[in-house]
Design an enzyme around this catalytic site. Sequence first.
Site, mmCIF file in Angstrom:
data_model
loop_
_atom_site.group_PDB
_atom_site.id
_atom_site.type_symbol
_atom_site.label_atom_id
_atom_site.label_comp_id
_atom_site.label_asym_id
_atom_site.label_seq_id
_atom_site.Cartn_x
_atom_site.Cartn_y
_atom_site.Cartn_z
ATOM 1 C CG ASP A 115 -1.925 0.923 1.282
ATOM 2 O OD1 ASP A 115 -2.970 0.870 1.836
ATOM 3 O OD2 ASP A 115 -1.788 2.091 0.822
ATOM 4 C CG ASP A 155 -3.174 3.769 -2.662
ATOM 5 O OD1 ASP A 155 -4.478 2.699 -2.506
ATOM 6 O OD2 ASP A 155 -2.526 3.454 -1.067
ATOM 7 C CD GLU A 156 -5.583 -1.232 -0.039
ATOM 8 O OE1 GLU A 156 -5.825 -0.350 0.156
ATOM 9 O OE2 GLU A 156 -6.048 -1.912 1.304
HETATM 10 P P1 TTP Z 1 -5.401 5.512 1.576
HETATM 11 O O1 TTP Z 1 -4.283 4.184 0.353
HETATM 12 O O2 TTP Z 1 -6.547 5.037 1.967
HETATM 13 O O3 TTP Z 1 -4.416 6.502 2.343
HETATM 14 P P2 TTP Z 1 -2.616 6.562 1.931
HETATM 15 O O4 TTP Z 1 -2.149 5.920 0.554
HETATM 16 O O5 TTP Z 1 -2.935 8.851 1.470
HETATM 17 O O6 TTP Z 1 -1.868 6.509 2.695
HETATM 18 P P3 TTP Z 1 -1.272 5.443 3.799
HETATM 19 O O7 TTP Z 1 -2.309 4.440 2.823
HETATM 20 O O8 TTP Z 1 -0.410 5.774 4.110
HETATM 21 O O9 TTP Z 1 -2.551 5.644 5.143
HETATM 22 O O10 TTP Z 1 -6.043 5.727 0.313
HETATM 23 C C1 TTP Z 1 -4.895 5.826 -1.333
HETATM 24 C C2 TTP Z 1 -5.762 7.313 -1.860
HETATM 25 O O11 TTP Z 1 -6.979 7.520 -2.704
HETATM 26 C C3 TTP Z 1 -5.249 8.089 -0.896
HETATM 27 O O12 TTP Z 1 -3.886 9.237 -1.691
HETATM 28 C C4 TTP Z 1 -6.435 9.118 -1.427
HETATM 29 C C5 TTP Z 1 -7.412 8.286 -1.860
HETATM 30 N N1 TTP Z 1 -8.526 8.892 -0.955
HETATM 31 C C6 TTP Z 1 -9.401 9.571 -1.013
HETATM 32 O O13 TTP Z 1 -9.243 10.409 -1.898
HETATM 33 N N2 TTP Z 1 -10.037 10.014 0.157
HETATM 34 C C7 TTP Z 1 -10.561 8.990 1.288
HETATM 35 O O14 TTP Z 1 -11.595 8.567 2.543
HETATM 36 C C8 TTP Z 1 -9.485 7.754 1.602
HETATM 37 C C9 TTP Z 1 -9.285 6.687 2.487
HETATM 38 C C10 TTP Z 1 -8.749 7.469 0.252
HETATM 39 MG MG MG Z 2 -2.181 4.379 1.000
#
Ligand code: TTP
Ligand code: MG
Length: 386
Positions: free
Chosen positions: A11, A106-107
């Site tokens: 991720d 992203d995961e």
């Molecule tokens: P995440 O993987 O949940 O968050 P992140 O990558 O920003 O942070 P981390 O993994 O380090 O905790 O989400 C990936 C992307 O999806 C995030 O960069 C932006 C988008 N996203 C939104 O637009 N709204 C949201 O509520 C979430 C959870 C994510």
């Molecule tokens: Mg992320």
Amino acid sequence: MAYKNDILLCDLDAFFASVEQRDHPEYRGKPIIIGGKATARSVVATCSYEARKFNVRSAMPMYKALKLCPQAIVLPGRMRRYRDVSEQVMDIFQYFTPDIEIVSVDEAYLAVKKGAGIETGKKIRGIVKDTLGLPITVGVSANKLLAKIACELAKPDNIRTLWPEEVQSILWPLLVRVLPGIGPKTEKRLKSAGIETVHQLADAHESILRGILGSSSVAIQQYSRGIDERKLKKAGDAKSISEEMTFPYDVAKREHITAALMELSETVGYRLRSNGLRAKTLTLKLRFADFRTITRSITLSEATDRDSLIYRTVCELFAAHCGRPPWRLLGIRTSGFEKLKQLSLLSPSVKEQKEEQITIVTDKLKGRYGQKIICKARRLRKQQKP
Ligand code: TTP
Ligand code: MG
């Protein structure tokens, strides 16, 4: 329990914000928030880890985020850019194994040979950093649940393991919300039944859990013991992805049909995106009350994985070929796949960017809570029985 593969959950860290910091060196080391301007309704999509120190989080109202961190740099976000980067990252994953489940932008989960998890994870982190300039965290374990929690515990920019034999020492002291399927509401209800930690959930009586968690109580209690039988939903080499729905009664109202088509479009769209695929051919299957069944196809000028385009197209097919009501079964088949990468050269409109953002968020939630968590309000209204 014996298991065959190591499972990795990879991720990216603060994904949108990290891309901005990579592309704009002047933002590095600074609190960055991605989201709409501080109007009454705008929310934080994500923020850099520098902003997280001030307790800014995804989905927080922007005005609140700016109260916590007034010096933050707020950027509107560039959805097309993030999607391109996402495809590059998924390509790197493909290099290590074909057994991949893309959870969201992203995961992804990866299955590799038992014993190869840590080394693969380290290599992935190195390549993503060296070639794309982005930080990524990897959780390694024997199943999806523990790999995901390992990743959450490791964040940011790290790798860690959480093996089944560490469940009691590491998983049990954590709060129940680390388990999939437990959102804020369920967490509250469990708390009022005296269940706050994973350990308490593992020990809880089955009937109490059933009252709170319903049909998922058995699976969630298994999770609390570190057991997770979920397989990776991987692409394989399917030639088509389809979904169909047989009605429990013959349907004569068009609004029920459009609600069903919306549900089917969203399910098929999610499955395409989870497999990193776009489809060029969409087929509607329609069965009438007398069991006569027809299929009608359309080939699009450009392959798609968008729920809305799938929905609009199958609605057009339905309008053109619906014949006489009532109807008994509906199906959508997608085929003519293109792997990611062939990107549209057209710039997305503001509306398309918005849709892209909504898709990213809903896929995130579906990845965490399951596919049923989100559906359009319109679909819900239309689903009310006659
Ligand atoms: P995440 O993987 O949940 O968050 P992140 O990558 O920003 O942070 P981390 O993994 O380090 O905790 O989400 C990936 C992307 O999806 C995030 O960069 C932006 C988008 N996203 C939104 O637009 N709204 C949201 O509520 C979430 C959870 C994510
Ligand atoms: Mg992320």
